[in-house]
Scaffold this motif. Structure first.
Motif, mmCIF file in Angstrom:
data_model
loop_
_atom_site.group_PDB
_atom_site.id
_atom_site.type_symbol
_atom_site.label_atom_id
_atom_site.label_comp_id
_atom_site.label_asym_id
_atom_site.label_seq_id
_atom_site.Cartn_x
_atom_site.Cartn_y
_atom_site.Cartn_z
ATOM 1 N N THR A 98 -71.996 -105.875 49.998
ATOM 2 C CA THR A 98 -70.628 -106.384 50.113
ATOM 3 C C THR A 98 -70.431 -107.716 49.397
ATOM 4 O O THR A 98 -69.314 -108.177 49.266
ATOM 5 N N THR A 128 -74.240 -109.722 53.892
ATOM 6 C CA THR A 128 -74.369 -108.296 53.639
ATOM 7 C C THR A 128 -74.158 -107.550 54.950
ATOM 8 O O THR A 128 -74.082 -108.169 56.014
ATOM 9 N N THR A 129 -74.078 -106.240 54.865
ATOM 10 C CA THR A 129 -73.896 -105.407 56.055
ATOM 11 C C THR A 129 -75.076 -104.458 56.174
ATOM 12 O O THR A 129 -75.416 -103.762 55.216
#
Length: 185
Positions: A98, A128-129
Protein backbone atom coordinates in the motif's frame (compact mmCIF):
# COMPACT_ATOMS: atom_id res chain seq x y z
CA UNK A 1 47.74 -2.61 -21.59
CA UNK A 2 44.50 -4.47 -22.06
CA UNK A 3 44.88 -6.22 -18.70
CA UNK A 4 45.54 -2.85 -17.01
CA UNK A 5 42.36 -1.36 -18.52
CA UNK A 6 40.34 -4.31 -17.31
CA UNK A 7 41.68 -3.85 -13.76
CA UNK A 8 40.85 -0.12 -13.77
CA UNK A 9 37.34 -0.85 -15.03
CA UNK A 10 36.74 -3.46 -12.32
CA UNK A 11 38.19 -1.23 -9.60
CA UNK A 12 36.02 1.73 -10.62
CA UNK A 13 32.88 -0.36 -10.94
CA UNK A 14 33.18 -2.52 -7.84
CA UNK A 15 35.43 -0.93 -5.23
CA UNK A 16 35.26 2.81 -5.86
CA UNK A 17 31.55 3.20 -4.95
CA UNK A 18 32.14 1.44 -1.60
CA UNK A 19 35.21 3.55 -0.85
CA UNK A 20 33.40 6.81 -1.65
CA UNK A 21 30.31 5.75 0.30
CA UNK A 22 27.91 5.55 -2.61
CA UNK A 23 24.98 3.23 -2.04
CA UNK A 24 25.34 -0.26 -3.41
CA UNK A 25 22.68 -1.27 -5.89
CA UNK A 26 22.93 -5.02 -5.42
CA UNK A 27 22.25 -5.18 -1.69
CA UNK A 28 19.75 -7.67 -0.41
CA UNK A 29 18.62 -9.01 2.92
CA UNK A 30 18.41 -12.78 3.36
CA UNK A 31 14.84 -14.00 3.95
CA UNK A 32 15.78 -16.52 6.64
CA UNK A 33 18.63 -14.94 8.62
CA UNK A 34 17.51 -11.36 7.88
CA UNK A 35 21.19 -10.44 7.43
CA UNK A 36 22.09 -7.99 4.65
CA UNK A 37 24.94 -8.89 2.31
CA UNK A 38 27.21 -6.29 3.93
CA UNK A 39 30.62 -7.01 5.37
CA UNK A 40 29.89 -5.05 8.56
CA UNK A 41 28.33 -6.61 11.66
CA UNK A 42 24.86 -5.67 12.93
CA UNK A 43 24.55 -3.01 15.60
CA UNK A 44 24.07 -4.29 19.15
CA UNK A 45 22.63 -1.05 20.52
CA UNK A 46 18.91 -0.45 21.00
CA UNK A 47 17.53 0.21 17.51
CA UNK A 48 16.16 3.69 16.81
CA UNK A 49 13.20 2.07 14.99
CA UNK A 50 9.81 0.74 16.01
CA UNK A 51 7.33 -1.70 14.47
CA UNK A 52 3.75 -0.66 15.29
CA UNK A 53 0.65 -2.77 14.57
CA UNK A 54 -3.03 -1.81 14.46
CA UNK A 55 -4.31 -4.83 16.47
CA UNK A 56 -3.03 -7.21 19.18
CA UNK A 57 -5.40 -10.03 18.20
CA UNK A 58 -6.39 -11.37 14.81
CA UNK A 59 -8.46 -13.96 12.98
CA UNK A 60 -7.61 -15.66 9.67
CA UNK A 61 -8.15 -13.20 6.83
CA UNK A 62 -7.89 -10.09 9.04
CA UNK A 63 -5.92 -7.18 7.61
CA UNK A 64 -3.53 -5.59 10.07
CA UNK A 65 -1.80 -2.31 9.37
CA UNK A 66 1.93 -2.49 10.15
CA UNK A 67 4.26 0.51 10.32
CA UNK A 68 8.03 0.63 10.53
CA UNK A 69 9.20 4.02 11.70
CA UNK A 70 12.28 5.88 12.85
CA UNK A 71 12.14 7.09 16.46
CA UNK A 72 14.62 9.89 15.81
CA UNK A 73 15.63 11.85 12.72
CA UNK A 74 17.94 9.04 11.59
CA UNK A 75 15.77 7.58 8.83
CA UNK A 76 16.50 4.32 7.01
CA UNK A 77 17.27 3.27 3.45
CA UNK A 78 16.58 -0.45 3.36
CA UNK A 79 14.55 -2.95 5.33
CA UNK A 80 13.01 -6.41 5.31
CA UNK A 81 9.81 -6.90 7.31
CA UNK A 82 8.11 -10.25 7.96
CA UNK A 83 5.55 -11.85 10.26
CA UNK A 84 6.84 -14.99 11.99
CA UNK A 85 5.38 -17.35 14.53
CA UNK A 86 7.23 -17.10 17.84
CA UNK A 87 10.43 -19.17 17.69
CA UNK A 88 10.17 -19.84 13.93
CA UNK A 89 12.22 -18.52 11.00
CA UNK A 90 9.69 -18.84 8.16
CA UNK A 91 7.40 -15.91 7.30
CA UNK A 92 3.63 -16.37 7.64
CA UNK A 93 0.78 -14.51 5.98
CA UNK A 94 1.03 -12.12 3.06
CA UNK A 95 1.44 -8.40 2.65
CA UNK A 96 -0.73 -6.13 0.57
CA UNK A 97 1.54 -3.40 -0.79
CA UNK A 98 0.00 0.00 0.00
CA UNK A 99 3.04 2.29 0.30
CA UNK A 100 4.96 3.38 -2.84
CA UNK A 101 8.24 3.04 -0.90
CA UNK A 102 7.62 -0.70 -0.43
CA UNK A 103 7.59 -3.82 -2.55
CA UNK A 104 6.64 -7.40 -1.83
CA UNK A 105 9.24 -10.17 -1.70
CA UNK A 106 8.98 -13.89 -2.25
CA UNK A 107 10.47 -15.76 0.69
CA UNK A 108 10.24 -19.54 1.03
CA UNK A 109 8.29 -19.68 -2.27
CA UNK A 110 5.47 -17.50 -0.90
CA UNK A 111 4.63 -14.36 -2.87
CA UNK A 112 4.54 -11.15 -0.77
CA UNK A 113 5.54 -13.01 2.40
CA UNK A 114 7.94 -10.16 3.21
CA UNK A 115 8.12 -6.45 2.47
CA UNK A 116 11.21 -4.50 1.46
CA UNK A 117 12.18 -1.07 0.18
CA UNK A 118 11.20 -0.16 -3.38
CA UNK A 119 13.94 2.52 -3.57
CA UNK A 120 17.09 3.51 -1.70
CA UNK A 121 15.82 6.94 -0.65
CA UNK A 122 15.84 7.80 3.07
CA UNK A 123 12.53 6.99 4.76
CA UNK A 124 11.16 8.00 8.16
CA UNK A 125 8.18 5.64 8.07
CA UNK A 126 6.61 3.00 5.86
CA UNK A 127 3.18 1.44 6.24
CA UNK A 128 1.89 -1.82 4.82
CA UNK A 129 -1.03 -4.20 5.32
CA UNK A 130 -0.56 -7.80 6.47
CA UNK A 131 -3.21 -10.45 5.83
CA UNK A 132 -3.45 -13.16 8.50
CA UNK A 133 -3.34 -16.78 7.28
CA UNK A 134 -5.25 -19.83 8.54
CA UNK A 135 -3.87 -21.95 11.38
CA UNK A 136 -1.22 -19.68 12.84
CA UNK A 137 -0.03 -19.32 16.44
CA UNK A 138 1.24 -16.29 18.35
CA UNK A 139 3.48 -14.19 16.14
CA UNK A 140 5.59 -11.07 15.90
CA UNK A 141 6.64 -8.86 13.07
CA UNK A 142 10.40 -8.90 12.74
CA UNK A 143 12.63 -6.62 10.68
CA UNK A 144 16.12 -5.77 9.62
CA UNK A 145 16.61 -2.03 9.13
CA UNK A 146 19.56 -0.51 7.29
CA UNK A 147 20.38 3.08 8.21
CA UNK A 148 23.46 3.25 5.97
CA UNK A 149 26.28 1.02 4.77
CA UNK A 150 27.85 0.77 8.22
CA UNK A 151 24.79 0.77 10.50
CA UNK A 152 22.03 -1.81 10.45
CA UNK A 153 19.93 -3.62 13.05
CA UNK A 154 18.73 -7.22 12.73
CA UNK A 155 15.79 -8.78 14.57
CA UNK A 156 13.76 -5.71 15.53
CA UNK A 157 10.47 -7.10 16.90
CA UNK A 158 6.93 -5.86 17.32
CA UNK A 159 4.75 -6.76 20.26
CA UNK A 160 3.27 -10.26 20.17
CA UNK A 161 0.01 -10.75 18.28
CA UNK A 162 -2.36 -13.55 19.28
CA UNK A 163 -4.96 -15.36 17.19
CA UNK A 164 -8.47 -14.99 18.64
CA UNK A 165 -9.47 -18.60 17.92
CA UNK A 166 -8.89 -20.83 20.90
CA UNK A 167 -6.83 -24.02 20.79
CA UNK A 168 -9.79 -25.78 22.43
CA UNK A 169 -11.91 -25.26 19.30
CA UNK A 170 -11.80 -27.85 16.54
CA UNK A 171 -12.19 -27.33 12.77
CA UNK A 172 -16.02 -27.19 12.97
CA UNK A 173 -15.90 -24.33 15.42
CA UNK A 174 -17.28 -26.50 18.23
CA UNK A 175 -15.49 -26.84 21.52
CA UNK A 176 -13.52 -30.00 22.29
CA UNK A 177 -14.27 -29.54 26.00
CA UNK A 178 -16.65 -31.96 27.67
CA UNK A 179 -19.68 -30.42 29.22
CA UNK A 180 -20.87 -31.69 32.57
CA UNK A 181 -24.66 -31.74 32.85
CA UNK A 182 -24.76 -32.90 36.45
CA UNK A 183 -24.57 -30.28 39.10
CA UNK A 184 -23.42 -31.02 42.60
CA UNK A 185 -25.03 -28.71 45.09
Amino acid sequence: MRRHSCFVFLFCGIFLPRILGFPQTNTSIDCESLLPNYEDEPQTSVPPYLIAVSFDKFEPGNEIQVSLEALKDVGFKEFNLQAREIGEDVPVGTFKITDPNTKGLECHNMTNSAVSNANSGVKQKITTTWIAPQDVRDLQFIATVVQDLEKFWVGIQSKTLTPTHSESVNGTGKSKRKVCFECIC
